[in-house]
Design an enzyme around this catalytic site. Structure first.
Site, PDB file in Angstrom:
ATOM      1  CG  ASP A 133      15.094  10.089  -6.784  1.00 50.51           C
ATOM      2  OD1 ASP A 133      14.926  10.841  -5.799  1.00 50.51           O
ATOM      3  OD2 ASP A 133      14.172   9.723  -7.517  1.00 50.51           O
TER       4      ASP A 133
ATOM      5  CG  ASP B 111      11.257   4.645  -6.576  1.00 51.43           C
ATOM      6  OD1 ASP B 111      12.152   4.587  -7.430  1.00 51.43           O
ATOM      7  OD2 ASP B 111      10.428   5.570  -6.537  1.00 51.43           O
TER       8      ASP B 111
ATOM      9  CB  CYS C  83      -6.094  -7.205   7.756  1.00 56.64           C
ATOM     10  SG  CYS C  83      -4.328  -6.847   7.787  1.00 56.64           S
TER      11      CYS C  83
ATOM     12  CB  CYS D 198      -1.339  -5.881   9.641  1.00 55.43           C
ATOM     13  SG  CYS D 198      -2.254  -4.348   9.541  1.00 55.43           S
TER      14      CYS D 198
ATOM     15  CB  CYS E 197      -6.218  -4.398  10.673  1.00 51.37           C
ATOM     16  SG  CYS E 197      -5.895  -3.629   9.075  1.00 51.37           S
TER      17      CYS E 197
ATOM     18  CG  HIS F   1      -3.883  -2.543   5.846  1.00 48.28           C
ATOM     19  ND1 HIS F   1      -4.108  -3.835   6.264  1.00 48.28           N
ATOM     20  CD2 HIS F   1      -4.519  -2.429   4.649  1.00 48.28           C
ATOM     21  CE1 HIS F   1      -4.848  -4.462   5.370  1.00 48.28           C
ATOM     22  NE2 HIS F   1      -5.116  -3.634   4.380  1.00 48.28           N
TER      23      HIS F   1
END
Ligand SMILES: [Zn+2]
Length: 443
Positions: free
Chosen positions: A96, A258, A383, A385, A388, A410
Protein backbone atom coordinates in the site's frame (compact mmCIF):
# COMPACT_ATOMS: atom_id res chain seq x y z
CA UNK A 1 -9.54 -14.94 6.72
CA UNK A 2 -5.94 -14.07 5.96
CA UNK A 3 -3.69 -12.46 8.53
CA UNK A 4 -1.20 -10.21 6.77
CA UNK A 5 1.65 -8.90 8.88
CA UNK A 6 2.60 -5.28 8.18
CA UNK A 7 6.39 -5.36 8.32
CA UNK A 8 8.70 -2.49 9.10
CA UNK A 9 12.06 -4.25 9.18
CA UNK A 10 11.05 -6.33 12.20
CA UNK A 11 13.97 -8.68 12.55
CA UNK A 12 16.11 -9.87 15.46
CA UNK A 13 19.70 -11.02 15.81
CA UNK A 14 19.76 -14.83 16.17
CA UNK A 15 23.28 -14.61 17.65
CA UNK A 16 22.31 -12.12 20.38
CA UNK A 17 23.87 -13.08 23.72
CA UNK A 18 21.35 -12.54 26.53
CA UNK A 19 23.88 -12.95 29.34
CA UNK A 20 26.47 -10.58 27.89
CA UNK A 21 23.59 -8.47 26.57
CA UNK A 22 25.11 -7.82 23.17
CA UNK A 23 25.32 -8.90 19.54
CA UNK A 24 28.57 -10.18 18.03
CA UNK A 25 30.81 -7.26 17.05
CA UNK A 26 30.78 -8.27 13.39
CA UNK A 27 26.96 -8.32 13.16
CA UNK A 28 25.47 -6.70 10.06
CA UNK A 29 21.82 -5.83 10.66
CA UNK A 30 19.50 -7.00 7.87
CA UNK A 31 22.06 -9.51 6.57
CA UNK A 32 22.69 -11.36 9.82
CA UNK A 33 19.32 -10.71 11.43
CA UNK A 34 16.29 -12.97 11.05
CA UNK A 35 12.73 -12.08 10.08
CA UNK A 36 9.94 -13.76 12.08
CA UNK A 37 9.60 -16.52 9.46
CA UNK A 38 13.34 -17.20 9.66
CA UNK A 39 13.77 -17.32 13.43
CA UNK A 40 10.62 -19.41 13.97
CA UNK A 41 11.35 -21.72 11.05
CA UNK A 42 7.89 -21.09 9.58
CA UNK A 43 5.84 -18.02 8.66
CA UNK A 44 3.52 -16.94 11.48
CA UNK A 45 1.27 -15.14 8.98
CA UNK A 46 -0.44 -15.65 5.62
CA UNK A 47 1.40 -12.79 4.02
CA UNK A 48 3.34 -9.59 4.56
CA UNK A 49 2.36 -6.02 3.80
CA UNK A 50 4.97 -3.47 2.84
CA UNK A 51 4.04 0.19 2.70
CA UNK A 52 5.66 2.42 0.14
CA UNK A 53 5.99 4.94 2.95
CA UNK A 54 8.08 2.49 5.01
CA UNK A 55 10.43 1.84 2.10
CA UNK A 56 10.66 5.60 1.52
CA UNK A 57 12.32 7.61 -1.20
CA UNK A 58 13.52 11.17 -1.86
CA UNK A 59 10.01 12.51 -1.09
CA UNK A 60 8.93 10.45 1.90
CA UNK A 61 11.44 9.50 4.59
CA UNK A 62 10.92 5.80 5.18
CA UNK A 63 12.37 3.32 7.65
CA UNK A 64 14.64 1.64 5.14
CA UNK A 65 18.14 3.01 4.58
CA UNK A 66 18.79 4.35 1.08
CA UNK A 67 20.69 1.18 0.16
CA UNK A 68 17.91 -1.05 1.53
CA UNK A 69 15.34 0.89 -0.53
CA UNK A 70 17.54 0.47 -3.60
CA UNK A 71 17.91 -3.25 -2.97
CA UNK A 72 14.14 -3.59 -2.47
CA UNK A 73 13.56 -2.05 -5.91
CA UNK A 74 16.32 -4.12 -7.46
CA UNK A 75 15.56 -7.63 -6.17
CA UNK A 76 11.85 -7.24 -5.42
CA UNK A 77 9.79 -7.62 -2.27
CA UNK A 78 9.90 -11.42 -1.99
CA UNK A 79 13.67 -11.72 -2.13
CA UNK A 80 14.18 -8.65 0.05
CA UNK A 81 11.92 -10.15 2.73
CA UNK A 82 13.68 -13.50 2.22
CA UNK A 83 10.39 -15.15 1.34
CA UNK A 84 11.86 -16.52 -1.91
CA UNK A 85 11.99 -20.11 -0.69
CA UNK A 86 9.59 -22.85 -1.82
CA UNK A 87 8.07 -23.17 1.67
CA UNK A 88 7.07 -19.48 1.56
CA UNK A 89 5.81 -19.47 -2.04
CA UNK A 90 2.17 -19.46 -0.86
CA UNK A 91 2.64 -16.24 1.12
CA UNK A 92 1.04 -13.16 -0.30
CA UNK A 93 2.80 -9.83 -0.47
CA UNK A 94 0.51 -6.83 -0.14
CA UNK A 95 1.55 -3.31 -0.92
CA UNK A 96 0.00 0.00 0.00
CA UNK A 97 1.05 3.62 -0.18
CA UNK A 98 1.35 4.15 3.57
CA UNK A 99 -1.10 7.04 3.50
CA UNK A 100 -0.20 7.94 7.10
CA UNK A 101 3.24 9.13 5.92
CA UNK A 102 1.77 11.88 3.71
CA UNK A 103 -1.32 12.62 5.74
CA UNK A 104 -0.37 16.31 6.06
CA UNK A 105 0.04 16.85 2.30
CA UNK A 106 -2.71 18.27 0.17
CA UNK A 107 -2.32 15.45 -2.34
CA UNK A 108 -0.59 12.02 -2.19
CA UNK A 109 3.02 12.25 -3.45
CA UNK A 110 2.58 9.22 -5.75
CA UNK A 111 0.65 8.93 -8.99
CA UNK A 112 -1.47 5.86 -9.74
CA UNK A 113 0.83 4.96 -12.66
CA UNK A 114 3.91 5.17 -10.46
CA UNK A 115 2.40 2.95 -7.75
CA UNK A 116 1.16 0.35 -10.24
CA UNK A 117 4.66 0.21 -11.69
CA UNK A 118 6.20 -0.09 -8.23
CA UNK A 119 3.97 -3.03 -7.25
CA UNK A 120 4.54 -4.77 -10.57
CA UNK A 121 8.31 -4.26 -10.64
CA UNK A 122 8.77 -5.38 -7.04
CA UNK A 123 6.64 -8.50 -7.45
CA UNK A 124 3.79 -7.71 -5.07
CA UNK A 125 0.85 -10.14 -5.26
CA UNK A 126 -1.63 -7.42 -4.19
CA UNK A 127 -1.47 -3.65 -4.50
CA UNK A 128 -3.72 -0.98 -3.00
CA UNK A 129 -4.75 2.13 -4.93
CA UNK A 130 -3.40 5.58 -3.96
CA UNK A 131 -5.63 6.83 -1.14
CA UNK A 132 -5.75 9.94 0.99
CA UNK A 133 -6.82 9.53 4.62
CA UNK A 134 -10.03 11.24 5.72
CA UNK A 135 -10.31 12.36 9.35
CA UNK A 136 -13.36 13.55 11.29
CA UNK A 137 -15.28 10.30 11.10
CA UNK A 138 -18.90 10.57 12.27
CA UNK A 139 -20.79 7.29 12.68
CA UNK A 140 -24.15 9.09 13.02
CA UNK A 141 -24.27 10.75 9.60
CA UNK A 142 -26.77 9.35 7.09
CA UNK A 143 -26.35 9.20 3.32
CA UNK A 144 -23.84 11.66 1.93
CA UNK A 145 -24.56 14.20 4.68
CA UNK A 146 -21.70 15.91 6.52
CA UNK A 147 -18.05 15.69 5.59
CA UNK A 148 -15.86 18.79 5.66
CA UNK A 149 -14.65 20.37 2.43
CA UNK A 150 -11.30 18.69 3.01
CA UNK A 151 -12.91 15.29 3.62
CA UNK A 152 -14.86 15.58 0.38
CA UNK A 153 -11.76 16.61 -1.52
CA UNK A 154 -9.85 13.59 -0.18
CA UNK A 155 -12.82 11.36 -1.01
CA UNK A 156 -12.70 12.55 -4.64
CA UNK A 157 -8.90 12.22 -4.86
CA UNK A 158 -9.06 8.65 -3.53
CA UNK A 159 -11.71 7.63 -6.08
CA UNK A 160 -10.02 9.40 -9.00
CA UNK A 161 -6.75 7.68 -8.10
CA UNK A 162 -8.47 4.31 -7.82
CA UNK A 163 -9.90 4.70 -11.31
CA UNK A 164 -6.51 5.67 -12.75
CA UNK A 165 -4.76 2.90 -10.81
CA UNK A 166 -7.04 0.16 -12.17
CA UNK A 167 -6.63 1.51 -15.70
CA UNK A 168 -2.82 1.50 -15.35
CA UNK A 169 -2.74 -1.99 -13.82
CA UNK A 170 -4.84 -3.34 -16.69
CA UNK A 171 -2.82 -1.50 -19.34
CA UNK A 172 0.45 -2.96 -18.07
CA UNK A 173 -1.15 -6.39 -17.67
CA UNK A 174 0.07 -6.33 -14.09
CA UNK A 175 0.68 -9.54 -12.18
CA UNK A 176 -0.69 -8.18 -8.91
CA UNK A 177 -4.32 -8.07 -7.82
CA UNK A 178 -5.44 -4.44 -7.53
CA UNK A 179 -7.32 -3.39 -4.40
CA UNK A 180 -9.50 -0.29 -4.48
CA UNK A 181 -9.15 1.69 -1.26
CA UNK A 182 -12.29 2.96 0.46
CA UNK A 183 -12.10 6.26 2.32
CA UNK A 184 -15.07 8.14 3.78
CA UNK A 185 -16.26 10.25 6.70
CA UNK A 186 -19.21 8.03 7.66
CA UNK A 187 -20.41 4.44 7.12
CA UNK A 188 -22.71 5.56 4.29
CA UNK A 189 -20.08 7.65 2.49
CA UNK A 190 -17.76 4.63 2.67
CA UNK A 191 -20.50 2.42 1.26
CA UNK A 192 -20.92 4.91 -1.59
CA UNK A 193 -17.17 4.80 -2.30
CA UNK A 194 -17.27 0.98 -2.21
CA UNK A 195 -20.19 0.85 -4.64
CA UNK A 196 -18.31 3.14 -7.03
CA UNK A 197 -15.11 1.08 -6.79
CA UNK A 198 -17.05 -2.06 -7.68
CA UNK A 199 -18.61 -0.21 -10.62
CA UNK A 200 -15.07 0.64 -11.82
CA UNK A 201 -14.29 -3.08 -11.86
CA UNK A 202 -12.67 -3.81 -8.50
CA UNK A 203 -13.56 -7.10 -6.81
CA UNK A 204 -11.22 -6.63 -3.84
CA UNK A 205 -11.62 -3.55 -1.65
CA UNK A 206 -9.42 -2.28 1.15
CA UNK A 207 -10.87 -0.19 3.97
CA UNK A 208 -8.56 2.67 4.84
CA UNK A 209 -8.61 5.11 7.73
CA UNK A 210 -9.63 2.43 10.25
CA UNK A 211 -6.73 2.95 12.67
CA UNK A 212 -8.37 5.53 14.99
CA UNK A 213 -11.83 3.89 14.87
CA UNK A 214 -13.24 1.73 17.65
CA UNK A 215 -14.52 -1.78 16.90
CA UNK A 216 -18.25 -0.83 16.86
CA UNK A 217 -17.49 1.98 14.36
CA UNK A 218 -15.53 -0.36 12.11
CA UNK A 219 -18.46 -2.79 12.23
CA UNK A 220 -20.89 -0.05 11.15
CA UNK A 221 -18.65 0.67 8.16
CA UNK A 222 -18.39 -3.01 7.26
CA UNK A 223 -22.15 -3.43 7.55
CA UNK A 224 -22.84 -0.45 5.28
CA UNK A 225 -20.23 -1.58 2.75
CA UNK A 226 -21.45 -5.19 2.74
CA UNK A 227 -24.94 -3.91 1.88
CA UNK A 228 -23.58 -1.85 -1.02
CA UNK A 229 -21.40 -4.44 -2.78
CA UNK A 230 -21.94 -7.94 -4.17
CA UNK A 231 -21.33 -10.88 -1.83
CA UNK A 232 -18.42 -11.93 -4.06
CA UNK A 233 -16.52 -8.69 -3.35
CA UNK A 234 -13.59 -9.39 -1.05
CA UNK A 235 -12.79 -6.99 1.79
CA UNK A 236 -9.45 -6.19 3.39
CA UNK A 237 -8.99 -3.99 6.47
CA UNK A 238 -5.88 -1.83 6.21
CA UNK A 239 -3.99 -1.29 9.45
CA UNK A 240 -6.38 -3.19 11.68
CA UNK A 241 -5.47 -1.89 15.13
CA UNK A 242 -8.25 -3.89 16.82
CA UNK A 243 -6.74 -7.21 15.81
CA UNK A 244 -7.26 -8.71 19.28
CA UNK A 245 -10.98 -8.18 18.82
CA UNK A 246 -11.08 -10.10 15.55
CA UNK A 247 -13.32 -12.86 16.94
CA UNK A 248 -16.16 -10.36 17.25
CA UNK A 249 -15.87 -9.58 13.52
CA UNK A 250 -17.30 -12.92 12.47
CA UNK A 251 -20.13 -12.54 10.03
CA UNK A 252 -18.67 -9.49 8.27
CA UNK A 253 -16.95 -11.76 5.81
CA UNK A 254 -13.50 -10.19 5.93
CA UNK A 255 -11.14 -11.86 3.46
CA UNK A 256 -7.98 -10.39 4.91
CA UNK A 257 -6.56 -7.75 7.19
CA UNK A 258 -3.14 -6.44 8.00
CA UNK A 259 -1.84 -5.50 11.40
CA UNK A 260 1.35 -5.10 13.40
CA UNK A 261 -0.57 -5.22 16.66
CA UNK A 262 0.66 -8.57 18.13
CA UNK A 263 4.26 -7.50 17.55
CA UNK A 264 3.89 -3.91 18.73
CA UNK A 265 1.90 -4.79 21.84
CA UNK A 266 4.92 -6.73 23.10
CA UNK A 267 6.65 -3.43 23.87
CA UNK A 268 4.10 -0.63 23.45
CA UNK A 269 1.32 -1.86 25.70
CA UNK A 270 1.38 -1.06 29.41
CA UNK A 271 -0.01 -4.45 30.45
CA UNK A 272 -0.68 -6.92 27.67
CA UNK A 273 2.74 -7.82 26.30
CA UNK A 274 2.89 -11.60 26.00
CA UNK A 275 0.15 -13.70 24.43
CA UNK A 276 -0.90 -17.26 25.15
CA UNK A 277 -3.93 -19.16 23.89
CA UNK A 278 -6.74 -18.82 26.46
CA UNK A 279 -9.91 -20.72 27.22
CA UNK A 280 -12.07 -21.50 24.22
CA UNK A 281 -11.32 -18.99 21.49
CA UNK A 282 -9.82 -16.27 23.67
CA UNK A 283 -6.27 -15.04 24.11
CA UNK A 284 -4.57 -14.60 27.49
CA UNK A 285 -2.20 -11.74 28.16
CA UNK A 286 0.74 -11.30 30.51
CA UNK A 287 2.68 -8.23 31.53
CA UNK A 288 6.35 -8.40 30.67
CA UNK A 289 8.83 -7.49 33.38
CA UNK A 290 10.64 -4.24 32.78
CA UNK A 291 14.33 -4.30 33.49
CA UNK A 292 15.72 -1.57 31.21
CA UNK A 293 19.43 -0.92 30.72
CA UNK A 294 20.34 1.45 33.56
CA UNK A 295 22.87 3.37 31.53
CA UNK A 296 20.74 3.60 28.38
CA UNK A 297 17.23 4.24 29.64
CA UNK A 298 16.42 7.97 29.09
CA UNK A 299 14.25 8.23 32.20
CA UNK A 300 16.88 6.66 34.47
CA UNK A 301 19.60 8.78 32.89
CA UNK A 302 17.59 11.93 33.59
CA UNK A 303 17.23 10.89 37.22
CA UNK A 304 21.01 10.41 37.41
CA UNK A 305 21.64 13.84 35.84
CA UNK A 306 19.29 15.43 38.35
CA UNK A 307 21.38 13.83 41.09
CA UNK A 308 18.55 11.64 42.39
CA UNK A 309 20.49 8.42 41.87
CA UNK A 310 24.05 7.39 41.27
CA UNK A 311 24.56 5.47 38.03
CA UNK A 312 26.54 2.72 39.79
CA UNK A 313 23.67 2.14 42.24
CA UNK A 314 21.20 1.72 39.37
CA UNK A 315 23.55 -0.69 37.61
CA UNK A 316 23.77 -2.72 40.82
CA UNK A 317 19.95 -2.84 41.24
CA UNK A 318 19.57 -3.78 37.57
CA UNK A 319 22.02 -6.69 37.97
CA UNK A 320 20.19 -7.85 41.10
CA UNK A 321 16.83 -7.83 39.28
CA UNK A 322 18.18 -9.72 36.25
CA UNK A 323 20.04 -12.19 38.44
CA UNK A 324 16.94 -12.85 40.55
CA UNK A 325 14.79 -13.46 37.47
CA UNK A 326 17.27 -15.95 36.04
CA UNK A 327 17.60 -17.71 39.39
CA UNK A 328 13.81 -17.86 39.60
CA UNK A 329 13.69 -19.49 36.18
CA UNK A 330 16.13 -22.15 37.42
CA UNK A 331 14.00 -22.67 40.55
CA UNK A 332 16.80 -21.26 42.68
CA UNK A 333 14.92 -18.18 43.93
CA UNK A 334 11.52 -17.70 45.54
CA UNK A 335 8.82 -15.73 43.79
CA UNK A 336 8.47 -12.99 46.44
CA UNK A 337 12.21 -12.52 46.71
CA UNK A 338 12.47 -12.22 42.91
CA UNK A 339 9.57 -9.81 42.79
CA UNK A 340 11.20 -7.71 45.52
CA UNK A 341 14.42 -7.27 43.50
CA UNK A 342 12.42 -6.34 40.41
CA UNK A 343 10.34 -3.78 42.32
CA UNK A 344 13.37 -2.20 43.98
CA UNK A 345 14.68 -1.48 40.47
CA UNK A 346 11.20 -0.47 39.24
CA UNK A 347 10.87 2.32 41.82
CA UNK A 348 13.44 4.66 40.19
CA UNK A 349 11.91 3.85 36.81
CA UNK A 350 8.23 4.37 37.63
CA UNK A 351 8.34 6.76 40.58
CA UNK A 352 11.78 8.36 40.26
CA UNK A 353 12.22 7.60 43.95
CA UNK A 354 14.16 5.03 45.95
CA UNK A 355 12.07 1.96 46.69
CA UNK A 356 11.88 2.62 50.46
CA UNK A 357 10.22 6.00 49.74
CA UNK A 358 7.43 4.68 47.51
CA UNK A 359 7.04 0.96 48.13
CA UNK A 360 3.34 1.40 48.98
CA UNK A 361 2.51 3.64 45.99
CA UNK A 362 -0.52 2.60 43.90
CA UNK A 363 1.66 2.36 40.76
CA UNK A 364 4.08 -0.09 42.35
CA UNK A 365 1.20 -2.04 43.93
CA UNK A 366 -0.46 -2.48 40.51
CA UNK A 367 2.84 -3.43 38.97
CA UNK A 368 3.52 -5.96 41.73
CA UNK A 369 0.13 -7.54 41.15
CA UNK A 370 0.72 -7.94 37.39
CA UNK A 371 4.32 -9.11 37.79
CA UNK A 372 3.22 -11.63 40.43
CA UNK A 373 0.68 -13.05 37.95
CA UNK A 374 3.38 -13.37 35.29
CA UNK A 375 5.89 -15.01 37.61
CA UNK A 376 3.30 -17.36 39.12
CA UNK A 377 2.16 -18.60 35.71
CA UNK A 378 5.63 -18.74 34.09
CA UNK A 379 3.98 -18.38 30.66
CA UNK A 380 7.31 -18.67 28.80
CA UNK A 381 7.45 -22.28 29.97
CA UNK A 382 3.99 -22.95 28.55
CA UNK A 383 5.00 -22.10 24.99
CA UNK A 384 6.88 -24.51 22.77
CA UNK A 385 7.83 -22.01 20.05
CA UNK A 386 11.49 -21.81 19.15
CA UNK A 387 11.85 -18.36 20.65
CA UNK A 388 10.54 -19.33 24.07
CA UNK A 389 12.57 -22.52 24.10
CA UNK A 390 15.78 -20.65 23.26
CA UNK A 391 15.29 -17.40 25.18
CA UNK A 392 13.52 -18.87 28.25
CA UNK A 393 12.69 -16.14 30.79
CA UNK A 394 14.46 -13.49 28.67
CA UNK A 395 11.46 -13.51 26.32
CA UNK A 396 9.32 -12.01 29.09
CA UNK A 397 11.88 -9.38 30.12
CA UNK A 398 11.08 -5.96 28.70
CA UNK A 399 14.53 -4.83 27.71
CA UNK A 400 16.05 -3.84 24.35
CA UNK A 401 14.95 -4.70 20.86
CA UNK A 402 16.23 -8.28 20.83
CA UNK A 403 14.09 -9.36 23.75
CA UNK A 404 11.11 -7.13 22.94
CA UNK A 405 10.87 -8.10 19.28
CA UNK A 406 11.39 -11.76 20.09
CA UNK A 407 8.39 -11.52 22.41
CA UNK A 408 6.50 -9.79 19.58
CA UNK A 409 7.39 -12.58 17.16
CA UNK A 410 6.23 -15.18 19.69
CA UNK A 411 2.95 -13.18 19.86
CA UNK A 412 2.64 -13.39 16.05
CA UNK A 413 2.86 -17.17 16.28
CA UNK A 414 0.19 -17.33 19.02
CA UNK A 415 -1.96 -14.87 17.10
CA UNK A 416 -1.77 -16.83 13.84
CA UNK A 417 -2.89 -19.91 15.72
CA UNK A 418 -5.74 -17.85 17.20
CA UNK A 419 -6.90 -16.79 13.72
CA UNK A 420 -6.78 -20.38 12.53
CA UNK A 421 -8.89 -21.53 15.46
CA UNK A 422 -11.46 -18.82 14.71
CA UNK A 423 -11.56 -19.80 11.06
CA UNK A 424 -11.93 -23.47 11.96
CA UNK A 425 -14.84 -22.56 14.19
CA UNK A 426 -16.44 -20.68 11.32
CA UNK A 427 -15.85 -23.62 8.97
CA UNK A 428 -17.65 -25.89 11.42
CA UNK A 429 -20.72 -23.70 11.80
CA UNK A 430 -22.44 -24.30 8.42
CA UNK A 431 -21.93 -28.07 8.56
CA UNK A 432 -23.48 -28.07 12.05
CA UNK A 433 -26.49 -26.58 10.37
CA UNK A 434 -26.59 -29.18 7.60
CA UNK A 435 -28.43 -31.98 9.44
CA UNK A 436 -31.17 -29.56 10.43
CA UNK A 437 -31.51 -28.24 6.89
CA UNK A 438 -31.64 -31.79 5.52
CA UNK A 439 -34.37 -32.64 8.02
CA UNK A 440 -36.33 -29.56 7.01
CA UNK A 441 -36.00 -30.52 3.33
CA UNK A 442 -37.32 -34.02 4.00
CA UNK A 443 -40.39 -32.76 5.77
ZN1 LIG B 1 6.68 -18.74 22.35
Amino acid sequence: MKFIFADSLDYVDPAFDFIADRSPAERQPYWDDAYPHEILGYAPYDGVLVSRGIVGDHRVKGKYTASQARRFRLVGARKFLRLDKPEFAHLEIFGDCGAFTYVQDERPPYTPAEMAEFYDECGFTHGASVDHIIFDFDAGLVGMAGGSAEARQRFDITLENAEGFLREARAMDADFTPLGVVQGWSPDSMADAARRLVAMGYDYLALGGMVPLKSPEIKLCLEAIRHAVPASTRLHILGFAKADDIDSFHGYDISSFDTTSPLIRAFKDAKQNYYLPGDGLALRYFTSIRVPQAIENPKLQRAVKKGMFRAEDLVRLEALALGALRAFDRDEAELEETLHHVLVYSAPLFEEKPHEDCKDSPTLARLAQRYRATLTERPWKQCSCKICRDAAIDVIIFRGSNRNKRRGIHNLAVYQDHIERLDLKRAVEPSDDLPRRLCAAEQ
